[in-house]
Design an enzyme around this catalytic site. Structure first.
Site, PDB file in Angstrom:
ATOM      1  CG  HIS A  59      -0.113   0.442   2.463  1.00  0.00           C
ATOM      2  ND1 HIS A  59       0.367  -1.265   3.491  1.00  0.00           N
ATOM      3  CD2 HIS A  59      -0.135   0.835   3.636  1.00  0.00           C
ATOM      4  CE1 HIS A  59       0.372  -0.553   4.282  1.00  0.00           C
ATOM      5  NE2 HIS A  59       0.366   0.793   4.317  1.00  0.00           N
ATOM      6  CG  HIS A  66      -0.783   4.647   4.852  1.00  0.00           C
ATOM      7  ND1 HIS A  66      -0.808   2.871   5.386  1.00  0.00           N
ATOM      8  CD2 HIS A  66      -0.834   5.337   4.505  1.00  0.00           C
ATOM      9  CE1 HIS A  66      -2.205   4.093   5.795  1.00  0.00           C
ATOM     10  NE2 HIS A  66      -1.831   5.615   5.481  1.00  0.00           N
ATOM     11  CG  ASP A 106       4.877   2.636   6.919  1.00  0.00           C
ATOM     12  OD1 ASP A 106       3.763   3.250   6.584  1.00  0.00           O
ATOM     13  OD2 ASP A 106       4.713   1.941   8.451  1.00  0.00           O
ATOM     14  CG  HIS A 107       3.999   0.082   3.898  1.00  0.00           C
ATOM     15  ND1 HIS A 107       4.407  -1.289   4.427  1.00  0.00           N
ATOM     16  CD2 HIS A 107       4.072   0.511   5.091  1.00  0.00           C
ATOM     17  CE1 HIS A 107       3.670  -1.567   5.763  1.00  0.00           C
ATOM     18  NE2 HIS A 107       3.366  -0.348   6.152  1.00  0.00           N
ATOM     19  CG  HIS A 138      -4.275  -0.376   6.513  1.00  0.00           C
ATOM     20  ND1 HIS A 138      -4.471  -0.474   7.192  1.00  0.00           N
ATOM     21  CD2 HIS A 138      -3.262   0.838   5.863  1.00  0.00           C
ATOM     22  CE1 HIS A 138      -3.354   0.679   8.076  1.00  0.00           C
ATOM     23  NE2 HIS A 138      -2.268   1.371   6.898  1.00  0.00           N
TER      24      HIS A 138
END
Length: 305
Positions: A63, A65, A67-68, A141
């Site tokens: 996804h 976000h 931090d990914h 999510h």
């Protein structure tokens, strides 16, 4: 095969944990490496390991976000100088990942020396990559977040040497033909190879899930998995906070494991509210009362299967 964790923190890095990234080494099937998520500084983490970016053939983004994905531009550009020249790379992720890649490369005036293909997901996907069956399904999510189920190919059953000797064939180069082809010829006779092989061995099933709170697609993706990679953002307290943030509570993860007979679980995406010592203490308490095999992974942990 082996999973190697380059980032295991949730949201923010800590002094001990980088943001999310995990590598899947496909050996012994092939020498390629697949990356799942590329948090900030993933390329620095990889420098501490024997894995080379030139071996990475596919990158899966769960996804969008930060931090990914914040480490993705750096990994792409560094791959040009770390053995990736002329080696195609495929990126698979949610809608928006193509624009993210193209805009970062354009604004930084970065030029890759290898071809890149971007596949954007729309709720689900079934794809065969070099005999690996890959299934993607959307999770829950708050934004599109995906889980992936990877089914490795079956391997040919062991040769029955005694049966082959009964027809006069001694060990030698012809045995490779019996292993790899449906039929073989010997002394003027045609034989079916399956009559001289044991049962084929089913390849392992690996499930790698993005951030999510409980949903029905999780069960589809992890059923009878040999190994599952799952977030465990909230390790204690009640489930309300986890639900409010569209994340999983550890109790949710355990229920998922039990319900679907998952053989082993690597639990990552640990909230930065927990120190390494906190996690070790919680893990010991949970293992005392839970029969399924699992571990809370740290950066650079590996699991071979």
């Amino acid at each position: 095969m082996e999973l190697v964790f380059f980032g295991t923190s949730a949201g923010l890095p800590t002094k001990e944990r980088n943001t999310q990234s995990v590598a899947l080494k496909l050996d012994p099937y092939q020498s390629d490496v697949w990356l799942f998520d590329v948090g900030e500084a993933t390329q620095h983490q990889i420098l501490h390991h024997s894995i080379k970016l030139g071996k990475v053939s596919h990158i899966f983004i769960t996804h969008m976000h930060g931090d990914h994905i914040f480490g993705l531009p750096g990994v792409l550009t560094s791959r040009s100088f770390q053995g990736g020249e002329d080696k195609p790379l495929t990126i698979i992720g949610p809608k928006g990942i193509k624009s993210f890649v193209e805009m970062n490369l354009k604004l930084s005036q970065s030029h890759l020396n290898y071809p890149i293909d971007v596949i954007e997901l729309d709720h689900e996907m079934d794809l065969v990559i070099n005999e690996f069956q890959v299934t993607a399904k959307i999770l829950n999510h708050g934004i599109p977040s995906y889980g992936f189920r990877i089914e490795a190919p079956s391997t040919v059953g062991k040769l029955d040497v005694e049966k082959l000797r009964e027809i006069g064939m001694e060990p030698g180069p012809l045995y490779q033909q019996v292993k790899s082809e449906d039929t073989f010829s010997y002394n003027g006779e045609i034989y079916h190879s399956r009559d001289f092989r044991g049962p084929s061995k089913k390849g392992p099933v690996i499930s790698v899930l993005g951030d999510t709170k409980p949903c029905s697609n999780e069960d589809v993706l992890v059923e009878n998995a040999d190994v599952m990679v799952h977030e465990a953002t909230f390790l204690d307290g009640d489930k309300t906070l986890a639900q409010n943030y569209h994340h999983s509570h550890i109790d949710d993860v355990f229920e998922l494991m039990q319900r679907n007979d998952v053989k082993y679980s690597c639990l990552t995406h640990i909230s930065n509210r927990y120190t390494i010592e906190d996690v070790e203490e919680i893990e010991a308490e949970l293992k005392a009362g839970f029969s399924h095999d699992f571990r809370f992974v740290k950066d650079f942990d590996a699991y071979t299967f």
